[in-house]
Scaffold this active site. Structure first.
Site, PDB file in Angstrom:
ATOM      1  N   ASP A   1      24.402  21.857  31.489  1.00 29.24           N
ATOM      2  CA  ASP A   1      24.504  21.137  32.752  1.00 29.24           C
ATOM      3  C   ASP A   1      24.685  22.090  33.927  1.00 29.24           C
ATOM      4  O   ASP A   1      23.949  22.018  34.922  1.00 29.24           O
ATOM      5  CB  ASP A   1      25.664  20.134  32.702  1.00 29.24           C
ATOM      6  CG  ASP A   1      25.430  19.018  31.710  1.00 29.24           C
ATOM      7  OD1 ASP A   1      24.266  18.632  31.516  1.00 29.24           O
ATOM      8  OD2 ASP A   1      26.404  18.525  31.126  1.00 29.24           O
TER       9      ASP A   1
ATOM     10  N   GLU B   1      27.663  11.163  31.097  1.00 28.03           N
ATOM     11  CA  GLU B   1      29.101  11.416  31.132  1.00 28.03           C
ATOM     12  C   GLU B   1      29.784  10.678  32.272  1.00 28.03           C
ATOM     13  O   GLU B   1      30.929  10.234  32.130  1.00 28.03           O
ATOM     14  CB  GLU B   1      29.327  12.922  31.224  1.00 28.03           C
ATOM     15  CG  GLU B   1      28.884  13.634  29.949  1.00 28.03           C
ATOM     16  CD  GLU B   1      28.715  15.132  30.097  1.00 28.03           C
ATOM     17  OE1 GLU B   1      28.421  15.781  29.076  1.00 28.03           O
ATOM     18  OE2 GLU B   1      28.856  15.645  31.222  1.00 28.03           O
TER      19      GLU B   1
END
Length: 259
Positions: free
Chosen positions: A40, A142
């Site tokens: 990420d 997330e």
């Protein structure tokens, strides 16, 4: 057939335009990113460099005693590949100080959450000192289930990949040239020895992505998702509860209405 769409050819360009616009609108000189060595943060760093140039991107490595050594190596590898300035700051002295300062007995999760909150402080120290924006690294998967620390890794100025499911981040990372050793390794926040994101979530990202896409984006019922994916209804319901419980983490603090 997957519910999660393929990343379109213009996705990177749209996100890069977004980064440029936010920096321009704020009058900032660039962005600072916490480089964890994971997919990420690596993807966000690539996008930021493409949008702003390497001279306007600062990467901060913030390892702790529980950070896997390969994560620090991968963060440095990516920074060198992109040609960005970096700084390494050990966060253990910050988190360890709480044991002496605070009298109440802590819990394991409270102690673990100190790490992302310490990293947030370090990032904003640099952002304020150097007129930068903090570019967050959270993805849509997330964010929806609340797998981030409020006022920790959730405390940022922008979330460039917050529109992408984890599967889509992997697709984009490949197109951006993120090193395969970063893309292929098991994601971990390094909160404690041996911790992995999928282990903590109790589900594989690919399955979680599909559930969230059907549940949140398309409004499918539990029975419809169970039938389509062939998984237990209890698991779908568990993810639904996670989404509901996480809503407060994505909202600003509530204010009472007096009139």
């Amino acid at each position: 057939m997957s519910c999660v769409e393929e990343v379109g050819p213009g996705t990177a360009e749209k996100i890069q335009d977004f980064i440029s616009e936010k920096v321009s609108e704020s009058g900032s000189d660039g962005v600072v990113i916490g480089l964890s060595g994971g997919i990420d943060s690596s993807t966000v760093a690539c996008l930021a460099v493409n949008a702003l140039g390497p001279e306007r991107v600062l990467g901060i490595l913030m390892p702790s005693a529980t950070t896997p050594p390969e994560d620090t190596e991968h963060a440095s590898l990516l920074a060198e590949k992109l040609g960005i300035e970096t700084e390494t700051i050990e966060i253990d002295p910050i988190t360890d100080a709480f044991n002496d300062l605070c009298g109440h007995q802590t819990t394991g999760m409270a102690a673990a959450n100190l790490k992302p909150r310490a990293r947030m402080m370090v990032l904003y120290y640099h952002a304020n000192s150097l007129n930068l924006l903090v570019a967050g690294t959270g993805n849509r998967t997330e964010l929806l289930v609340g797998y981030f620390t409020k006022y920790g890794d959730g405390g940022v100025d922008m979330l460039p990949i917050g529109c992408l499911y984890k599967k889509q981040v992997r697709m984009l990372a490949e197109g951006l040239g993120v090193p395969p050793e970063i893309i292929d390794k098991a994601p971990t926040a390094g909160l404690w020895p041996g911790q992995t994101d999928e282990g903590e979530l109790g589900i594989e990202y690919d399955v979680l992505d599909e559930i969230l896409c059907l549940l949140v984006d398309h409004g499918y019922s539990t029975d419809e998702i169970t039938s389509r994916l062939g998984i237990d209804a209890g698991e779908v319901e568990r993810i639904g509860r996670m989404v509901e419980a996480a809503r407060h983490k994505l909202m600003p603090p509530e204010i009472p209405k007096l009139r």
